[in-house]
Design an enzyme around this catalytic site. Structure first.
Site, short mmCIF file in Angstrom:
data_model
loop_
_atom_site.label_atom_id
_atom_site.label_comp_id
_atom_site.label_asym_id
_atom_site.label_seq_id
_atom_site.Cartn_x
_atom_site.Cartn_y
_atom_site.Cartn_z
N GLY A 1 -3.01 44.41 27.27
CA GLY A 1 -2.61 43.18 27.94
C GLY A 1 -1.63 42.40 27.10
CB ALA A 2 -1.14 40.14 25.01
CG MET A 3 -0.46 43.88 19.26
SD MET A 3 -2.23 44.03 18.88
CE MET A 3 -2.21 43.78 17.12
CD GLU B 1 -2.98 38.26 22.62
OE1 GLU B 1 -2.88 38.71 21.47
OE2 GLU B 1 -3.88 38.62 23.41
CG HIS C 1 -5.73 37.11 18.09
ND1 HIS C 1 -6.97 37.31 17.53
CD2 HIS C 1 -5.76 37.71 19.31
CE1 HIS C 1 -7.72 38.00 18.38
NE2 HIS C 1 -7.02 38.24 19.46
CD GLU D 1 -9.46 40.82 19.95
OE1 GLU D 1 -9.22 39.89 20.76
OE2 GLU D 1 -8.56 41.46 19.39
#
Length: 823
Positions: free
Chosen positions: A212-214, A249, A252, A271
């Protein structure tokens, strides 16, 4: 953060800049700067360092000005946030503009030099940078000389550059995510007590991207659907998804990047926290979305997975690289986020935030373990956090707390909850919260043992009513008509009430005394208990009937999800009764469907926009002819004119699903039209919307075509999973297809986490012990280490379904007692 500016003041009268030199040789300030004579200034030190206010109102605290053509330095504090072509930070403008190295002339050309700028930040001024010298953590930035200009136009800016990159032609779709990112960075700076540590943040929408995303540090990558939002073609749910994903994100950047887990065992520190904080941020940005109520969808996902014997602890042992992908699951994400929410609720918001900020500062640019977090929270709150939380992170599962009234006492007893109905042996320290007949007074205690008995009068200050009327407390507030445990579902556990307490809560739901979060919790716990054979199907359906006038988005979303699962169980247990069951569910949704209608209303809420599509889609799936007919009419209008107002983005999936209900091999027009929509669209969201609708068709032959379509080059590998949600009639077809195409699927998706989605989506809905044996035998002959944990969990789901189906042979009698399906 601080940077230093050298300012050279010219011998001129410059009222616009906030500094003045009068004819008598005095320097004046338009604010509170002391007035000094030239002689006094000459006697002062050559340089002086002072703090410059970040208030855009002016340079309130510059207490000394230097003589003509001399320099002095000012340390300037600036917020480290910004956005593309628009920097949200200190801008020295109008009556607070400062000359920087202005030569001795009136409003002449001027050059800028900024010293002590943190090396990681971007420094800007009116002219391009002519030179940049880095000296350790700081740098000096010089700029080209300006043309002759009014001094009030001089400006300096230091900030973080935030940008969104996407395919050419989609630039406008990145604006919403950009706005969210800028606001979220500032919110996190305040919440974590640490500024974003990099000079820029780039977010990139990638058409082909498996995750989905990084959260790459300073360069976050996303699927297009997770970053781009189109006002004309995107749904309200897409807007919410973009917000949550961006917030996740960016969280993070602190939790995962600045402070990194020591090993994959502590993945949840990344997460789980990012999931929880993303809801915190989204709630702050869009309070009308009621994100903490919606968070219960996340909690439920964690509860469902953690109710399996094949679950795993939050702190999970990882012994091989092949195991890593499989723990990016609902345990690490949603159970992790849920226990954080539970702990914050127990400790209090302020001590929790203060302790978390201390944890981040202490472990910045290093690794941390779960016990490091507990130590920080324990020190900041004074509570025994380590002892309390180890039972939640170091063992799998969670408790169901049984509550029973006996002789004006409340008996609490905890046992491990398992969806299979088996008995577990786990034990937890459980934060019990409760309220009685109102939310004015809430009581709490820690259940530290297997069971505990409390005097109701002493604990809640009232006695239990002898009737089940569900009415409010009496005037003296001494009689309690209902008791709710786990108030607002803040705790990660389920509650099982005795028959009397359950009846009073059902009446409280009907009389609208309970909050949305508590109505959600009672419904979800009851469904889980029924699945585990601890609550009868009849009791569950009776409870569902109490929700027929429900209007809350999150509660109704869960009601819809549960109804669809119960319909599937009915189809397997007693197929001839499926139509009757569907009519009951249609009756439950009629009230809310009529309230919302088909046409979006001016100024309606974000939640109503999302709810309308969900309800109407579900009615179509249950075979509600008026809904199917109206949806089909709007669909054909859309096929003729893609700009028709009859089918806004929030209703398109409803139309697509409704059309597919009538598709057969001999009547393919709707299917072919949807494929045309898919092929003509360049919007990822629209294409996924079509994929998610095609397999809802009840015709197994069409479903096989859809599944084969997923393997073609027309469908991006990352998107194939959206087409796996097949109808009940297509489960056997999908299982056969998976076996027939396993070699190709393994070759294409076998190196990442997406292959686990194929297994769970197709295997988990099966519902017979014969299928359990088939699945075990097939994968024994076709082993794949990357799906080991997922396969075990999926097989357990099949076993649970099979037990439930076998136990519901009395459904005909149950359905006879159902209330009328027509509202």
């Amino acid at each position: 953060m601080m940077f230093t500016v050298y300012i050279r003041v010219p011998p001129c009268f410059c009222g616009a800049c906030g500094f003045q030199q009068n004819r008598e040789g005095h320097f004046l300030s338009s604010r509170r700067t002391p007035q000094l004579t030239l002689e006094e200034i000459k006697k002062s030190n050559t340089r002086s360092t002072h703090a410059l206010s970040t208030d855009l109102g002016g340079l309130d605290r510059v207490p000394a000005l230097r003589p003509p053509d001399s320099e002095f330095q000012v340390d300037v504090a600036m917020p480290s946030v910004g956005m593309v072509n628009h920097y949200t930070c200190l801008s020295l403008a109008h009556d607070v503009t400062v000359y920087i190295r202005v030569p001795p002339c009136f409003c002449g050309a001027c050059g800028f030099q900024q010293k002590h700028v943190p090396s990681e930040l971007v420094a800007l001024s009116n002219m391009p940078v002519s030179e940049e010298k880095v000296n350790g953590p700081f740098k000096t930035v010089s700029y080209l000389e300006t043309p002759i200009m009014s001094t009030y136009l001089v400006a300096i800016v230091v900030g973080v550059k935030v940008r969104v990159y996407c395919q050419v032609g989609k630039e406008s779709q990145g604006k919403f995510a950009l706005e969210v990112a800028v606001k979220t960075l500032e919110l996190y700076r305040e919440y974590f007590g640490v500024p974003y540590p990099l000079p820029k943040l780039d977010m990139v929408a990638i058409p082909d991207f498996s995750a989905g995303a990084m959260e790459n540090y300073g360069l976050v990558t996303y699927r297009e659907t997770a970053l781009l939002f189109d006002d004309q073609h995107s749904s309200a749910s897409s807007k919410q998804n973009v917000t949550i994903t961006v917030a996740h994100e960016l969280a993070h950047q602190w939790l995962g990047n600045l402070v990194t887990m020591e090993w994959w065992t502590d993945l949840w520190l990344n997460e789980g926290f990012a999931t929880w904080v993303s809801y915190l941020a989204t709630e702050s940005l869009f309070p009308e979305w009621k994100m903490w109520t919606q968070f219960l969808d996340e909690s439920t996902e964690g509860l469902r997975l953690d109710g399996l014997e094949e679950s795993h602890p939050i702190e999970v042992e990882i012994n091989h690289a092949a195991e890593v992908d499989e723990i990016f699951d609902a345990i690490s994400y949603t159970k992790g986020a849920s226990v954080i929410r539970m702990l914050q609720n127990y400790l209090g918001a302020e001590p929790f935030q203060r302790s978390l900020a201390a944890y981040i500062k202490k472990h910045a640019y290093s690794n941390a373990k779960t016990e490091d977090l507990w130590a920080a929270l324990e020190e900041g709150s004074g509570e025994p956090v380590n002892k309390l939380m180890n039972s939640w992170t170091q063992q799998k599962g969670y408790p169901v707390v049984s509550v029973e009234v006996k002789d004006q006492n409340l008996k609490f007893e905890q046992t491990q909850f398992l969806s299979s109905g088996s008995q577990g042996n786990g034990e937890w320290i459980v934060p019990i919260t409760s309220c009685c007949s109102s939310y004015d007074v809430r009581k709490s205690f820690l259940l530290k043992t297997k069971s505990e008995i409390l005097d109701i009068k002493e604990f809640l200050g009232c006695s239990i009513a002898k009737t089940e009327s569900g009415s409010s407390c009496n005037k003296n507030n001494t009689v309690c008509s209902w008791i709710k445990i786990n108030v607002d579902q803040a705790g990660f556990y389920r509650v099982k009430y005795d028959e009397k307490l359950a009846a009073t809560l059902r009446n409280a739901i009907q009389n609208k005394y309970l909050s949305a979060t508590d109505k959600f919790g009672i419904l979800d716990d009851s469904y889980a208990l029924s699945m585990a054979r601890q609550l009868s199907f009849a009791s569950l359906l009776t409870l569902l009937a109490a929700y027929k006038e429900e209007l809350d988005y999150t509660v109704l979303s869960n009601l819809i999800s549960i109804s669809r699962k119960l319909a599937r169980i009915t189809a397997d247990a007693v197929p001839k009764l499926l139509d009757l069951m569907n009519q009951f569910f249609i009756g439950l949704l009629q009230y809310s469907a009529e309230k919302l209608g088909w046409q979006p209303k001016p100024g309606e809420s974000h939640l109503d926009a999302m709810l309308r599509g969900k309800i109407l889609t579900t009615l179509a799936l249950f075979g509600h002819e008026p809904t199917i007919n109206e949806a089909s009419r709007r669909f054909h209008a859309y096929i003729d004119d893609r700009n028709t107002p009859l089918l806004p983005p929030d209703l398109r999936k409803t139309a697509y699903v409704a059309v597919m209900q009538g598709v057969t091999q001999s009547n393919r027009a709707g299917y072919d039209s949807l494929l045309r929509v898919y092929r003509e669209s360049d919007q990822s969201e629209e294409r996924n919307r079509v994929l998610g609708s095609l397999a809802s068709c009840p015709d197994p032959d069409i479903i096989l075509e859809v599944l084969n379509f997923l393997l073609t080059s027309e469908v991006r590998n990352q998107d194939a999973i959206f087409g796996l949600a097949v109808s009940s009639n297509g489960r056997e077809t999908a299982w056969t297809w998976l076996k027939d195409n396993w070699v190709q699927i393994s070759k294409t998706w076998g190196s990442g986490f997406l292959i686990t989605r194929f297994v769970s989506a197709i295997v988990s809905p099966l519902a017979s012990f014969e299928k359990v044996k088939e699945v075990e035998e097939f994968f024994k002959a076709h082993p794949n280490p990357a799906i080991t944990r997922t396969l075990k969990q999926s097989i357990e789901h099949v076993q649970i379904n099979a037990k439930w189906v076998q136990g519901e042979k009395d459904l005909p009698e149950v359905l006879k007692e159902l209330p009328s399906s027509k509202y």
